[in-house]
Enzyme design. Structure first.
Site, mmCIF file in Angstrom:
data_model
loop_
_atom_site.group_PDB
_atom_site.id
_atom_site.type_symbol
_atom_site.label_atom_id
_atom_site.label_comp_id
_atom_site.label_asym_id
_atom_site.label_seq_id
_atom_site.Cartn_x
_atom_site.Cartn_y
_atom_site.Cartn_z
ATOM 1 N N ARG A 73 13.849 -13.579 -9.812
ATOM 2 C CA ARG A 73 13.636 -12.774 -9.186
ATOM 3 C C ARG A 73 12.972 -11.182 -9.291
ATOM 4 N NH1 ARG A 73 17.609 -15.154 -6.124
ATOM 5 N NH2 ARG A 73 19.529 -15.906 -7.147
ATOM 6 N N ARG A 86 23.121 -12.192 -21.864
ATOM 7 C CA ARG A 86 23.813 -11.191 -21.848
ATOM 8 C C ARG A 86 25.443 -11.602 -21.959
ATOM 9 N NH1 ARG A 86 21.843 -14.184 -15.591
ATOM 10 N NH2 ARG A 86 22.991 -12.709 -14.968
ATOM 11 N N ASP A 140 22.351 -9.869 -6.009
ATOM 12 C CA ASP A 140 21.239 -10.341 -6.097
ATOM 13 C C ASP A 140 20.180 -9.861 -5.665
ATOM 14 O OD1 ASP A 140 22.716 -12.083 -8.271
ATOM 15 O OD2 ASP A 140 22.460 -13.283 -7.119
ATOM 16 N N GLN A 182 31.347 -15.184 -10.792
ATOM 17 C CA GLN A 182 31.102 -15.601 -12.405
ATOM 18 C C GLN A 182 32.455 -15.042 -13.191
ATOM 19 O OE1 GLN A 182 27.431 -14.833 -14.154
ATOM 20 N NE2 GLN A 182 26.932 -16.185 -12.662
ATOM 21 N N ARG A 227 28.556 -25.120 -7.645
ATOM 22 C CA ARG A 227 30.300 -25.457 -7.782
ATOM 23 C C ARG A 227 30.130 -26.892 -7.394
ATOM 24 N NH1 ARG A 227 28.969 -20.510 -7.819
ATOM 25 N NH2 ARG A 227 30.747 -19.043 -7.964
ATOM 26 N N SER A 259 32.773 -8.993 -10.313
ATOM 27 C CA SER A 259 31.524 -10.234 -10.760
ATOM 28 C C SER A 259 32.696 -11.916 -10.138
ATOM 29 C CB SER A 259 31.845 -10.802 -12.308
ATOM 30 O OG SER A 259 31.142 -11.731 -13.025
ATOM 31 N N ARG A 287 17.881 -5.385 -14.033
ATOM 32 C CA ARG A 287 17.011 -5.261 -13.102
ATOM 33 C C ARG A 287 16.018 -3.831 -12.725
ATOM 34 N NH1 ARG A 287 19.530 -10.951 -10.605
ATOM 35 N NH2 ARG A 287 18.027 -12.108 -11.156
ATOM 36 N N LYS A 305 22.675 -21.852 -4.732
ATOM 37 C CA LYS A 305 22.394 -22.159 -6.084
ATOM 38 C C LYS A 305 24.168 -21.768 -6.205
ATOM 39 C CE LYS A 305 20.811 -19.106 -9.166
ATOM 40 N NZ LYS A 305 21.416 -18.328 -9.531
#
Ligand code: S3P
Length: 446
Positions: free
Chosen positions: A399, A128, A321, A175, A32, A173, A352, A27
């Site tokens: 997930r 988020r 993840d 991201q 990207r 992170s 989570r 993913k």
């Protein structure tokens, strides 16, 4: 990416798993490939692209900004790059669906444009935190507006050129790191970041593949603005985060021997393998190769009696993840597993820690959530089923739904997993592939 049917998974136990499978493309790398292919000079060919909703959101966002993209057809995508300064304003908000990666990375690119944009997301993404990307982008001179608490939608007023900055990431992170590096392409000098712990480095590797120099030295990653990306071809490995479900499934299943082909083995992603090995899993890697700068291998997994461990904190970002399914591994282990230093899990597609603890407890498993992790007393060591089934609410989190499908392998009765339509965000074809390896799972339209 709306108009979903509501789907439930009905999953029950199985005592044997066998076969060979290739899980869908990675993913992170798929996202990207579209982003970088779009701002490159020339035509980028991608194969093994993940045809999941998250990556398709990224694809549609760039189409909305005037990029011609063909596909995906059987994982093949052609991106006709418009160059660093060729993106055009979209006539409508860019829809990131469920995907934090889309919103956070694209905001970095948009910060350096000379037009305004808006990024929106679904109910889960809209909760988020985006302040983590707004802060560095504001330091670079962009103006980003969000709802209270830094929640989407994001309105990005770009600035050209951006100001090059050095940024110490407050959290591990990839991201946020990637957002700053992509914005750095549009900055007037050298932009650099340091991270508190190593995170996935697909952005750095892929930028290199597009001919951009990104330097990593003594934990500092830097990029000079204005570098031109040259189109390339990208072979996307299978997603280790998707493979992880079957690594745990085969480990906890009584008679299992499966092989997963061409799995991405980037060392910033292999925490799942290290953690499972510490727990006593029987994993064997073979056919090592490197495709487009990313290592891959086949993984053979056979049944094993897992044991509880204290999960080393340095492995947390390298398996970030995989914790939902690692909690299932821990529930099936002998003894106690303790996870700490994983507070980031609270701001993923769902919280989570809370959602997994609730689901495991509903199955009768001794799982105690903590601020930054979980303590699980495993029930492994008994033959047959080990706990009971429950009705699970996956809370908009793919997930979670897949993790409880794996948990069902050792449960009595039928696990009813609600909200399983989100599985398509990262793993289209999950039920078919799981069934082909021996899992008992059905997808039921509600
Ligand atoms: C991702 C980074 C991780 C991960 C997410 C994908 C990426 O998020 O959880 O699924 O592609 O960069 P963080 O960087 O916020 O930890």
């Amino acid at each position: 990416m709306s108009n979903h049917n509501i789907i439930e998974f009905h999953a029950s136990s199985t005592t044997s798993m066998s076969g060979l499978a290739r899980v869908p493309g990675d993913k992170s790398i798929s996202h990207r490939s579209i982003m970088m292919g779009s701002i490159a000079d020339g035509v980028t060919q991608v194969k093994g692209f993940l045809e999941g909703e998250d990556a398709l959101c990224t694809m549609n966002a760039f189409r909305d900004m005037g990029v011609k993209i063909d596909g995906p057809v059987d994982g093949k995508v052609t991106v006709y790059g418009v160059g660093l300064h060729g993106l055009k304003p979209s006539s409508k908000p860019l829809d990131c669906g469920n995907s934090g990666t889309s919103m956070r990375l694209i905001s970095g690119l948009l910060a350096g444009q000379d037009f305004d944009s808006e990024l929106v997301g679904d109910a889960s993404l809209s909760k988020r935190p985006m302040k983590r990307v707004m802060d560095p982008l504001a330091l670079m001179g962009a103006n980003i507006h969000a709802l209270e608490g830094g929640r989407p939608p994001l309105k990005v007023r770009g600035k050209r050129p951006l100001k090059a900055i050095h940024y110490d990431l407050p959290m591990a992170s990839a991201q946020v790191k990637s957002c700053v590096l992509l914005a750095g392409l549009y900055a007037d000098g050298i932009t650099s970041v340091t991270e508190p712990a190593i995170t996935r480095d697909h952005t750095e590797r892929m930028l290199n593949g597009f001919g951009v120099q990104v330097k990593t030295e003594n934990g500092q990653i830097s990029i000079e603005g204005g570098q031109v990306l040259k189109a390339t071809s990208i072979d996307v490995p299978s997603d280790i985060s998707s493979a992880a479900f079957f690594m745990v499934a085969a480990s906890i299943c009584e008679n299992a021997d499966i092989t997963l082909k061409h799995v991405g083995m980037n060392p910033t992603r292999t925490g799942i393998i290290d953690i499972l090995k510490l727990m006593g899993a029987n994993l064997e890697l073979s056919n090592h190769a490197v495709v487009g700068g990313e290592p891959v291998a086949d993984v053979r997994i056979r049944s094993a009696q897992l044991k509880g461990i204290q999960i080393p904190e340095h492995l947390v970002p390298l398996a970030i993840d995989e914790f939902p399914v690692l909690f299932v591994a821990a529930a099936n282990a002998i003894g106690q597993t303790v996870l700490t230093g994983a507070e980031e899990l609270r701001v993923k597609e769902s919280d989570r820690i809370a959602v997994m603890a609730k689901g495991l407890q509903a199955c009768g498993i001794d799982a105690t959530p903590t601020v930054d992790g979980m303590i699980i007393n495993g029930v492994g060591g008994q033959p047959g089923t080990r706990y009971h089934s429950a009705e699970i609410e996956s809370q908009g989190d793919h997930r979670i739904a897949m993790s409880f499908t794996v948990a069902a392998i050792r449960a009595t009765g039928t696990m009813r997993i609600k909200g399983a339509q989100t599985v398509d965000t990262s793993f289209p074809g999950f039920v078919q592939l799981a069934s082909s390896l021996g899992l008992n799972v059905q997808s039921v339209k509600i």
